[in-house]
Design a protein around this motif. Sequence first.
Motif, PDB file in Angstrom:
ATOM      1  N   ASN A 115       0.814  -1.217   0.000  1.00 49.59           N
ATOM      2  CA  ASN A 115       0.000   0.000   0.000  1.00 49.59           C
ATOM      3  C   ASN A 115       0.848   1.267   0.000  1.00 49.59           C
ATOM      4  N   ARG A 172       3.466  -0.382   3.676  1.00 45.19           N
ATOM      5  CA  ARG A 172       3.697  -1.724   4.205  1.00 45.19           C
ATOM      6  C   ARG A 172       2.954  -2.737   3.345  1.00 45.19           C
ATOM      7  N   TRP A 173       3.283  -4.007   3.564  1.00 47.42           N
ATOM      8  CA  TRP A 173       2.666  -5.074   2.782  1.00 47.42           C
ATOM      9  C   TRP A 173       1.453  -5.639   3.512  1.00 47.42           C
ATOM     10  N   HIS A 174       0.380  -5.800   2.757  1.00 44.94           N
ATOM     11  CA  HIS A 174      -0.845  -6.430   3.227  1.00 44.94           C
ATOM     12  C   HIS A 174      -1.060  -7.710   2.429  1.00 44.94           C
ATOM     13  N   ASP A 192      -8.223  -7.093   4.315  1.00 43.98           N
ATOM     14  CA  ASP A 192      -6.781  -6.916   4.159  1.00 43.98           C
ATOM     15  C   ASP A 192      -6.128  -7.081   5.530  1.00 43.98           C
ATOM     16  N   VAL A 225      -2.335  -6.951   7.692  1.00 38.22           N
ATOM     17  CA  VAL A 225      -0.952  -6.472   7.673  1.00 38.22           C
ATOM     18  C   VAL A 225      -0.016  -7.665   7.882  1.00 38.22           C
ATOM     19  N   CYS A 226       0.940  -7.843   6.984  1.00 34.34           N
ATOM     20  CA  CYS A 226       1.771  -9.054   7.006  1.00 34.34           C
ATOM     21  C   CYS A 226       2.642  -9.178   8.249  1.00 34.34           C
ATOM     22  N   THR A 227       3.015  -8.067   8.859  1.00 34.83           N
ATOM     23  CA  THR A 227       3.883  -8.135  10.042  1.00 34.83           C
ATOM     24  C   THR A 227       3.129  -8.521  11.310  1.00 34.83           C
ATOM     25  N   ARG A 228       1.805  -8.631  11.258  1.00 34.34           N
ATOM     26  CA  ARG A 228       1.015  -8.912  12.461  1.00 34.34           C
ATOM     27  C   ARG A 228       0.615 -10.378  12.611  1.00 34.34           C
ATOM     28  N   TYR A 243      -5.881   3.197  -0.719  1.00 38.16           N
ATOM     29  CA  TYR A 243      -4.448   3.156  -0.420  1.00 38.16           C
ATOM     30  C   TYR A 243      -3.678   4.133  -1.312  1.00 38.16           C
TER      31      TYR A 243
END
Length: 293
Positions: A161, A164-166, A179, A181-184, A249
């Motif tokens: 976006n 960060r990457w979703h 969507d 969040v990949c870090t979560r 986004y």
Amino acid sequence: MNTTEIINEMPHAQRERLAFIDFCLHFFGHITRNDLVNRFQTGLAACTRDFAAYRELASTNLVLDHSTKQYYRTAAFVALFKYQPDIILQSLSRGFGNGISNSTQPSEQCFDAVQLIHPDSSIIAALMRGIHNQTACEVGYVSVSSGESVRLFIPHTMINNGHRWHVRGYDCKNQGFRDFVCTRFTHITGSDEEILPHQRVSADVQFNQIVNLVIIPHPGIENPLAIEMDFAMHEGKKIMTTRAALAAYILRQWQVDCSEGHRIRGQGCQLALENVDVLQRIENPTLAPGYSV
């Protein structure tokens, strides 16, 4: 010599082919000899030697299914190569570029924006296997609003976006496309749960709906020609065609004033959305700067 030293002693071309095998197993879950032939334009005999070399280094990483002639990733898989998350995601989004296994030295003359958020490569790999093989995943996810929970998730697309990457997919907990969040993600494991038609990407209305964003210089700019040149506008406008799921986004990333009458002043908005009515067609318009119900 250890495994890393053995790989480093190999010719560069062979290292690249082994890296491709490793990458496909890690991120897609399977690979065939024809994949290697098509990628590197080598003969089947050479491919057979490459797979033999890979098996000597990591015999527990793959297993051959003779009925499909595909090598599949095993549960005991341990990557032979190290993958930097930003390089992985850039390569996946560009269709897998050459030299995926290698990082590049930063330039001293050309600097890109600093990236603060880097998803873990094992999380990326698990998501990509789910997407590529169209399978469900059991995931642990930490939400800002509700904390950590475990849910069944059916991913279909990775999305950057701008910050960060979703990953987008069907969330069985909330029974809709969302969507994440990949870090979560705290963990991701494969699931044998059957995917129903309404859970597939073809049923994601927002993802499949195409919208046009008509971008103009912000009316508060004294010299709009500068902005027109920045964004290669034609006759004072730039029309961006995108998926409805991504529209908000884009508007937020480029700080496009989406308020009625373009009321935002002095907050860095150099662009404005001419066709604000398009916001009624996207699911998350509150992300757009200046939007109000």
